[in-house]
Write an enzyme that holds these catalytic residues in place. Structure first.
Site, PDB file in Angstrom:
ATOM      1  N   TYR A 169       0.870  -1.176   0.000  1.00  0.00           N
ATOM      2  CA  TYR A 169       0.000   0.000   0.000  1.00  0.00           C
ATOM      3  C   TYR A 169       0.902   1.219   0.000  1.00  0.00           C
ATOM      4  O   TYR A 169       1.841   1.310   0.808  1.00  0.00           O
ATOM      5  CB  TYR A 169      -0.894   0.000   1.244  1.00  0.00           C
ATOM      6  N   ASP A 271       9.490   3.074  -0.390  1.00  0.00           N
ATOM      7  CA  ASP A 271       8.418   3.701   0.379  1.00  0.00           C
ATOM      8  C   ASP A 271       8.694   3.366   1.845  1.00  0.00           C
ATOM      9  O   ASP A 271       8.379   2.277   2.323  1.00  0.00           O
ATOM     10  CB  ASP A 271       7.065   3.158  -0.069  1.00  0.00           C
ATOM     11  N   LYS A 299       4.467   9.739   8.357  1.00  0.00           N
ATOM     12  CA  LYS A 299       4.172   9.172   9.681  1.00  0.00           C
ATOM     13  C   LYS A 299       5.133   9.642  10.779  1.00  0.00           C
ATOM     14  O   LYS A 299       5.032  10.778  11.214  1.00  0.00           O
ATOM     15  CB  LYS A 299       4.132   7.644   9.602  1.00  0.00           C
TER      16      LYS A 299
HETATM   17  C1  LIG Z   1       3.803   2.087   3.235  1.00  0.00           C
HETATM   18  C2  LIG Z   1       2.835   3.223   3.172  1.00  0.00           C
HETATM   19  N1  LIG Z   1       2.957   4.150   2.214  1.00  0.00           N
HETATM   20  C3  LIG Z   1       2.119   5.194   2.122  1.00  0.00           C
HETATM   21  C4  LIG Z   1       1.092   5.351   3.004  1.00  0.00           C
HETATM   22  C5  LIG Z   1       0.173   6.521   2.898  1.00  0.00           C
HETATM   23  O1  LIG Z   1       0.435   7.410   3.909  1.00  0.00           O
HETATM   24  P1  LIG Z   1      -0.683   8.481   4.357  1.00  0.00           P
HETATM   25  O2  LIG Z   1      -1.773   7.717   5.010  1.00  0.00           O
HETATM   26  O3  LIG Z   1       0.057   9.407   5.269  1.00  0.00           O
HETATM   27  O4  LIG Z   1      -1.125   9.165   3.112  1.00  0.00           O
HETATM   28  C6  LIG Z   1       0.921   4.410   4.036  1.00  0.00           C
HETATM   29  C7  LIG Z   1      -0.170   4.542   5.019  1.00  0.00           C
HETATM   30  O5  LIG Z   1      -0.417   3.720   5.847  1.00  0.00           O
HETATM   31  C8  LIG Z   1       1.809   3.318   4.109  1.00  0.00           C
HETATM   32  O6  LIG Z   1       1.674   2.370   5.058  1.00  0.00           O
END
Ligand SMILES: Cc1ncc(COP(=O)(O)O)c(C=O)c1O
Length: 460
Positions: A169, A271, A299
């Site tokens: 994700y 990511d 985060k």
């Molecule tokens: C690995 C990863 N990338 C991107 C995101 C997206 O982040 P945001 O919820 O701050 O948009 C998340 C959210 O949980 C994530 O776990």
């Protein structure tokens, strides 16, 4: 890094799991009447009664009133040790005095100008030092960070295709909402999965630009590049998958991805929205010793405020200064967010904090391992830095297809069991825990004790 699995697991009785779940669900509901009322009230003006679909979990969402240190209190007054930590954001703990001070000082001086503030330079310097990438820009979320990364990769390579792993994700923008948790009837072959949109409303043309490959499989990655020569701008990967439990990269896998990507003229994007500054000071990049071309963060870097960042090589990020790639946002580098991030990175997440996470990880790993062994449970535990997770399957998970074999009913029971005994976890089999600098050894032992209580009942 520690992992475990029971060597002689025997299956659990589904009837026992169902009976315990029924009992725990009833106790959960009885203790959260106020939350239930609030959900019903919220539903009148918000789909599902929640501000984000991730907060909509069975039996109904728990409304939180306040937090302090490693503890949170819900709307009914129930107190929990927080292992959810806002989906891995609050490694600084709740209402950390240093964050409170920095944010209070800053807000009294004005919180938003849409002009740079000096703190932003300190944060960029600190990220450059931690991740070994020289140039940084800021965003407000992980979604925006991966969105910018994809645009940079496309512009840099002049290609439109993207390669992602099945079941990672990367946020809620169209380009990457593909094959996040595809349903088995649509997902296609394991070594060359179909690209499946995560939601309605995503154009087919966008989905068709995505090549999906299995995690931990370099052969399938190489074959996918050969099927689409000169079309793929980047491989984007969570270096440890943290949205299907906790899946570690096999030895040499990340280095192999980088070699394959570069040989085919593509970039490697990590990511690190979940892994960044939580697995280690420099995230998975440091922990696994592979520096990608672009890193996406969010985060935990914001100390509880909405902060994201994208970092990259000089030549890639120069496309922004040269005006070839637009990277922008009203709240990017917001003064309040930067004040919180500066304190988080320079004063709270110090080498001592990482030593503390490792010590907590040892208590968790040791405790959970002994419970799993003693009760011969078909589970395993993984801990790494501030993160960890229990997987309700004896064998390690390598990728999404392994994850599909996990019995999700036990994950739900475990979540209810912990909630009813004073531990708040992120809901769902795909989630994991995050500890904070404020968690103590007694706090994590409480988690282990609850797990042991569940184990005894499962085997009763
Ligand atoms: C690995 C990863 N990338 C991107 C995101 C997206 O982040 P945001 O919820 O701050 O948009 C998340 C959210 O949980 C994530 O776990």
């Amino acid at each position: 890094m520690s992992t475990s699995s029971s060597s002689h697991p025997s299956p659990l009785s589904p009837e026992r799991v169902a009976a315990l779940t029924e009992r725990e669900e009833a106790a959960f509901k009885a203790g959260r009447r106020k939350s239930y009322e609030l959900v019903k009230r919220a539903e009148k003006h918000s789909p599902g009664g929640v501000p984000s679909s991730f907060q909509d979990s069975p039996p109904f969402p728990v409304f939180i009133d306040r937090g302090k240190g490693s503890h949170v209190w819900d709307a009914d007054g129930n107190e929990y040790l927080d292992f959810h930590n806002g989906f891995g954001v609050n490694v600084v703990g709740h209402a950390n005095p240093r964050i409170v001070e920095a944010v209070s000082l800053r807000i009294a001086l004005g919180s938003h100008f849409a002009q740079p503030v000096e703190d932003f330079i300190v944060v960029a310097e600190e990220l450059a030092n931690r991740f070994g990438l020289p140039q940084w820009r800021f965003t407000n979320s992980g979604t925006e960070s991966t969105l910018d990364a994809v645009r940079l990769a496309r512009a840099f390579t002049g290609r439109e295709g993207i390669m992602k792993m099945e079941a990672t994700y990367h946020g809620h923008h169209d380009s990457l909402m593909v094959s996040v948790e595809p349903s088995p009837d649509k997902m296609g072959p394991a070594d060359a999965p179909n690209p499946v949109p995560q939601s309605e409303g995503i154009p087919k043309a966008i989905v068709s630009l995505v090549t999906v490959v299995p995690f931990n499989n370099l052969e399938a990655t190489e074959a996918a590049f050969q099927r689409r020569p000169d079309q793929i701008a980047c491989i984007i990967v969570e270096p440890a998958m943290m949205n299907i439990g906790f899946v570690l990269p096999e030895d040499g896998y990340l280095a192999g991805l980088k070699e394959i990507a570069h040989r085919h003229g593509a970039l490697l994007v990590f990511d690190e929205v979940k892994t960044g500054v939580t697995l280690a000071r420099g995230g998975a990049t440091e922990r696994f010793g592979v520096t990608p071309d672009i890193v996406c963060l969010a985060k935990a870097i914001g100390g509880g405020l909405p902060c994201g960042a994208v970092g990259g090589r000089d030549d890639i990020m120069a496309m922004i200064s040269e005006g070839r790639v637009s990277q922008m946002g009203t709240f990017n580098g917001n003064a309040l967010t930067m004040a919180a991030s500066r304190v988080t990175l320079t004063e709270i997440l110090t080498p001592m904090a990482y030593a503390h996470f490792d010590a907590l990880g040892e208590v968790l790993q040791g405790g959970l391992d002994s419970v799993i062994a003693e009760h011969e449970l078909p589970f395993h535990a993984i801990t790494l830095g501030a993160r960890g997770g229990l997987t309700y399957r004896a064998q390690r998970v390598r990728n999404y297809r392994d994850y599909l074999e996990i019995d999700k009913s036990i994950a739900y029971l475990a979540w209810l069991f912990q909630s009813n005994r004073g531990v708040l976890m992120a809901p769902g089999a795909e989630e994991n825990w995050t500890v904070s600098v404020e968690h103590s050894e007694a706090d994590v032992q409480h988690f282990v004790n609850n797990f042991e209580a569940m184990a005894r009942e499962l085997r009763a």
